[in-house]
Enzyme design. Sequence first.
Site, short mmCIF file in Angstrom:
data_model
loop_
_atom_site.label_atom_id
_atom_site.label_comp_id
_atom_site.label_asym_id
_atom_site.label_seq_id
_atom_site.Cartn_x
_atom_site.Cartn_y
_atom_site.Cartn_z
N GLY A 192 10.09 -53.46 -18.19
CA GLY A 192 11.00 -53.98 -17.16
C GLY A 192 10.70 -55.44 -16.91
O GLY A 192 10.43 -55.84 -15.78
N ALA A 193 10.76 -56.27 -17.98
CA ALA A 193 10.30 -57.66 -17.88
C ALA A 193 11.42 -58.68 -18.00
O ALA A 193 11.17 -59.85 -18.23
CB ALA A 193 9.27 -57.93 -18.98
N SER A 194 12.65 -58.26 -17.84
CA SER A 194 13.76 -59.16 -18.14
C SER A 194 14.12 -60.13 -17.02
O SER A 194 14.58 -61.24 -17.29
CB SER A 194 15.01 -58.36 -18.51
N ARG A 195 13.93 -59.75 -15.78
CA ARG A 195 14.34 -60.64 -14.68
C ARG A 195 13.55 -60.32 -13.42
O ARG A 195 12.78 -59.36 -13.35
CB ARG A 195 15.84 -60.52 -14.42
N GLY A 196 13.75 -61.15 -12.39
CA GLY A 196 13.16 -60.90 -11.09
C GLY A 196 11.65 -60.73 -11.12
O GLY A 196 10.91 -61.54 -11.68
N ILE A 197 11.19 -59.66 -10.51
CA ILE A 197 9.75 -59.38 -10.42
C ILE A 197 9.12 -59.25 -11.80
O ILE A 197 8.06 -59.81 -12.07
CB ILE A 197 9.51 -58.11 -9.59
N TYR A 220 16.08 -41.27 -3.91
CA TYR A 220 15.23 -42.28 -4.55
C TYR A 220 13.76 -41.95 -4.36
O TYR A 220 12.93 -42.19 -5.23
CB TYR A 220 15.56 -43.64 -3.91
N LYS A 244 7.93 -35.14 -7.16
CA LYS A 244 7.63 -33.85 -7.77
C LYS A 244 6.16 -33.52 -7.56
O LYS A 244 5.29 -33.96 -8.29
CB LYS A 244 7.95 -33.86 -9.26
#
Length: 320
Positions: A11-16, A171, A175
């Site tokens: 998850g390295a494409s944008r933002g954080i 969200y 589990k």
Amino acid sequence: MSPQRVALVMGASRGIGRQIAIDLAQDGHAVMLAAKTTSDASKTSPFPPDPNSPQSTINTVEREIREAGGCAATVAVDVRDVAQIQHAVDETVRVFGKLDVLVYNSGAIWWSSVEKTPLKRFRLMQQVNPEGLYATVQMALPHFEKNGWRGRIVVVSPPIYSRFFRGKTAYAMAKNRLTGGTGKVGMSVLVKGLAMDFVRQNRTEMAITSVWPASTIESAATEHNRASDPSCRKDLRKAKVFSDAILAMIHAPPATVNGVLDTDEDFLREHCGVSDFSEYSVIPGSTPRRIMPAKFPTLEVAEQNDEGQRMDSTKVKAKI
């Protein structure tokens, strides 16, 4: 020359995620950038793109890192696909020779009531959040074993407390034996459980840590909200506060951070001596509202030392 440490950021494409990757590279890590969206960074104009826009992809982040003198590569991955996750982990080791740090920042978000959360959206969040994390961790563990069980895992998931469920039950659903279901809190349960495994197996150089924003971070989601309420920017912090906390967690002694569920602000204050967070405010001079409680409940309770006979389903299955 082999880099000192290698990090895989899911998850390295944008933002954080982008900020985490850039700061890891500046810290001397070789960074494998993983996300679903790709682009031709050589044709991106203007460059660098708005870090919270769709124009920011793993390829533009790679270009940013390389132009700044860092070491980076990319791999496209949809974390709903186990084979793609395996490929991302294997490609990291193939390109850089090893894996030292795993950051799981991938996430699907939908904040609404149960009645307004379609089942299709609920299932997407389960696939991307807890299932994607579980698969990524499982596939990374053999490479940490090859390192002599030396490494760090950082998960973007929240501390566990009651208010987190308010208005976003689907969200948050976890589990575990308490609530059933799967979701963001389930990711935090994995952090606690795997941390206990590390301790029980005497893997003292391994640590898994969870981190969550104490105040809202500027992102694609907040940019969307700004269109309807420009004043909301006064409550935003730059993504740098989050990446600074992650870097501090990675450099902290394993025993200090293993199994910890913390916020960026609280960790920086308590472990790094940061008292002035004004540099992180998107609007200079503003004081972003804290969205997390001032104090979180502890999950520890008094337990007997004798656990009885520990069940291991793998051994039971072998006998059957």
